[in-house]
Scaffold this motif. Structure first.
Motif, mmCIF file in Angstrom:
data_model
loop_
_atom_site.group_PDB
_atom_site.id
_atom_site.type_symbol
_atom_site.label_atom_id
_atom_site.label_comp_id
_atom_site.label_asym_id
_atom_site.label_seq_id
_atom_site.Cartn_x
_atom_site.Cartn_y
_atom_site.Cartn_z
ATOM 1 N N ASP A 25 -9.373 3.735 -3.933
ATOM 2 C CA ASP A 25 -9.088 2.662 -3.224
ATOM 3 C C ASP A 25 -10.430 2.001 -3.322
ATOM 4 O OD1 ASP A 25 -6.831 3.295 -2.948
ATOM 5 O OD2 ASP A 25 -6.671 2.961 -0.649
ATOM 6 N N GLU A 26 -11.590 2.713 -2.974
ATOM 7 C CA GLU A 26 -12.911 2.147 -3.169
ATOM 8 C C GLU A 26 -13.436 1.682 -4.314
ATOM 9 O OE1 GLU A 26 -12.014 5.472 -1.953
ATOM 10 O OE2 GLU A 26 -11.995 4.739 0.064
ATOM 11 N N ILE B 67 -11.780 -1.742 -4.540
ATOM 12 C CA ILE B 67 -12.638 -2.584 -3.784
ATOM 13 C C ILE B 67 -13.807 -3.133 -4.426
ATOM 14 C CG2 ILE B 67 -13.451 -2.910 -1.423
ATOM 15 C CD1 ILE B 67 -10.403 -2.600 -1.454
ATOM 16 N N GLN C 182 -0.963 -1.381 0.458
ATOM 17 C CA GLN C 182 -2.173 -1.133 1.308
ATOM 18 C C GLN C 182 -3.385 -1.729 0.527
ATOM 19 O OE1 GLN C 182 -1.979 3.105 1.767
ATOM 20 N NE2 GLN C 182 -0.296 2.610 3.265
ATOM 21 N N LEU C 183 -3.434 -1.493 -0.773
ATOM 22 C CA LEU C 183 -4.640 -1.960 -1.721
ATOM 23 C C LEU C 183 -4.546 -3.499 -1.497
ATOM 24 C CD1 LEU C 183 -5.196 -0.315 -5.051
ATOM 25 C CD2 LEU C 183 -6.855 -0.874 -3.273
ATOM 26 N N SER D 80 -3.598 -5.515 0.691
ATOM 27 C CA SER D 80 -4.232 -5.727 2.012
ATOM 28 C C SER D 80 -5.596 -5.798 2.119
ATOM 29 C CB SER D 80 -3.269 -5.066 3.199
ATOM 30 O OG SER D 80 -2.060 -5.222 2.837
ATOM 31 N N LYS D 81 -5.992 -4.378 1.598
ATOM 32 C CA LYS D 81 -7.346 -4.186 1.989
ATOM 33 C C LYS D 81 -8.396 -5.420 1.146
ATOM 34 C CE LYS D 81 -7.508 0.867 2.330
ATOM 35 N NZ LYS D 81 -7.858 2.246 1.379
ATOM 36 N N GLN E 108 -8.425 -8.492 3.141
ATOM 37 C CA GLN E 108 -9.484 -8.300 4.202
ATOM 38 C C GLN E 108 -11.016 -8.322 3.805
ATOM 39 O OE1 GLN E 108 -8.828 -4.330 5.875
ATOM 40 N NE2 GLN E 108 -6.668 -5.016 6.551
ATOM 41 N N LYS E 109 -11.183 -7.484 2.684
ATOM 42 C CA LYS E 109 -12.548 -7.728 2.227
ATOM 43 C C LYS E 109 -13.182 -8.992 1.449
ATOM 44 C CE LYS E 109 -13.422 -3.251 2.930
ATOM 45 N NZ LYS E 109 -14.672 -2.522 3.817
#
Ligand code: SAM
Ligand code: SF4
Length: 363
Positions: free
Chosen positions: A87-88, A91, A123-124, A126-127, A130-131
């Motif tokens: 995920d990191e 992102i 989830q990815l 959404s993240k 957010q970022k």
């Protein structure tokens, strides 16, 4: 103007292009092909402008439960080193696109449908929102899924979906896929229709120059895109991969130059047929001609997908042989890409989502 030039000019303004008109357009070469390109570039300028939109391409994972005969990451390829980005890492790639004003990213991967996986994608998405303060438009290219999964991903914030039909001829589609009940043309069509119902911006496309493919198939593909009223298109030449089952038919293939030419004619003809859709200048075009994407942009394409996948994964996402840019970091590519695009007389739509005009109009 000679008769041929007149005829091509007439096709540029004709309302309902027929199968035989399109077949003729696809077969043009030399000076006649240049006439076709003049018309398609003026249609592009008039309907979508000389702006190219960037979509940062993240090749999220090469794990796939499908076994398409043409693809270098098909499940049957034992030698492939399988990966999935963390995920990191995703992102970080999305933030690179955000910081460089790309406006949009594409998350692409092999096809998988476990609950764990589909939830992880939600989830990815959404993240990423957010970022990036909800400033990025997200395109997914994750294969066939259930309508519920497509809905969940849309609710998480995905805007667009790319799912190629590969060939709109069911007969040809069957030759490209195992007949094991898991690679059905009807399932592909159901998925595309589900995406349309859910109000995604929907993109599809085909491979060009496949074994057994004829000009009639390709002209039929163009009419299929029109009939389906798609918003976006990504087409590219088929490029053989020696570890795949389709490789044994390599003697049936046209030369790489001819496949590239045919792809350019497909792009130009589609621009004339569906004036306000987004059309991608694909990486496979760059593989067959180092200037391939620029040439496509000049004659009708208006989207480019710079690869922003971490370099350590690129060599494991080889859909076909000779794939370019497998050892260049995203930042290294950027300056050169800007110069290349400006050389075509186009500007880059920095910070813009670049939604297809077609989508806005049809709604
Ligand atoms: N798994 C998803 C799917 O199939 O829609 C997305 C990833 S898949 C690798 C993306 C596209 O790669 C496919 O739609 C196919 O057209 C293209 N592709 C695969 N193998 C290819 C080849 N040998 N030559 C050109 N394009 C290829
Ligand atoms: Fe999997 Fe897509 Fe390759 Fe087919 S084309 S094997 S679905 S990654």
């Amino acid at each position: 103007m000679n008769n041929q030039t007149n005829q091509i000019a007439f096709l540029g303004i004709k309302e309902d292009l027929t199968l035989s008109d399109l077949r003729y357009m696809l077969s043009l070469r030399g000076e006649d092909q240049s006439e076709l390109f003049k018309i398609s570039s003026s249609v592009k300028e008039k309907f979508v402008g000389n702006i190219v939109y960037f979509r940062g391409l993240i090749e999220y994972s090469n794990r796939c439960h499908k076994n398409c005969f043409y693809c270098g990451v098909r499940s049957g390829m034992r030698a492939v080193n399988r990966y999935q980005m963390t995920d990191e890492e995703v992102i970080e790639a999305a933030l690179f696109a955000f910081d460089h004003n790309y406006g949009s990213i594409v998350i692409q991967a092999g096809e998988r449908d476990s609950k764990l996986y589909t939830q992880r994608i939600s989830q990815l998405i959404s993240k990423i929102h957010q970022k990036t303060n909800n400033q990025m438009h997200i395109t997914l290219s994750l294969g066939e899924q259930s309508p519920d999964t497509y809905r969940a991903w849309k609710e998480s914030g995905a805007h667009r979906y790319l799912l190629r039909i590969e060939s709109s001829s069911e007969e040809l589609y069957k030759k490209l896929h195992p007949q094991d009940g898991k690679h059905l043309y009807s399932a592909r069509m159901n998925s595309i229709n589900a995406l349309k119902k859910l109000d995604y911006q929907v993109g599809t496309g085909v491979m060009i120059g496949l074994p057994f493919q004829t000009i009639d198939h390709l002209a039929g593909d163009l009419l299929f895109f029109k009939q389906l009223d798609i918003d976006m298109n990504g087409m590219g030449p088929y490029i053989e991969h020696e570890g795949t089952p389709l490789f044994k038919y390599r003697d049936l293939l046209a030369s790489r130059e001819e496949r590239f030419n045919l792809t350019l004619n497909m792009v130009a003809s589609l621009r004339i047929l569906m004036k306000d859709v987004n059309i991608a200048a694909t990486t496979a075009m760059q593989t067959l001609d180092p200037q391939g994407r620029e040439k496509a942009i000049k004659i009708g394409a208006n989207v480019i997908m710079p690869n922003i996948t971490p370099v350590k994964y690129r060599k494991d996402y080889l859909l076909y042989q000779d794939k370019p840019c497998i050892d260049e970091e995203a930042a290294e590519c950027l300056g050169c890409l800007e110069r290349r695009i400006r050389s075509t007389g186009n500007e880059i739509g920095y910070g813009e989502w670049g939604d297809p005009m077609h989508y806005r109009r049809r709604r």
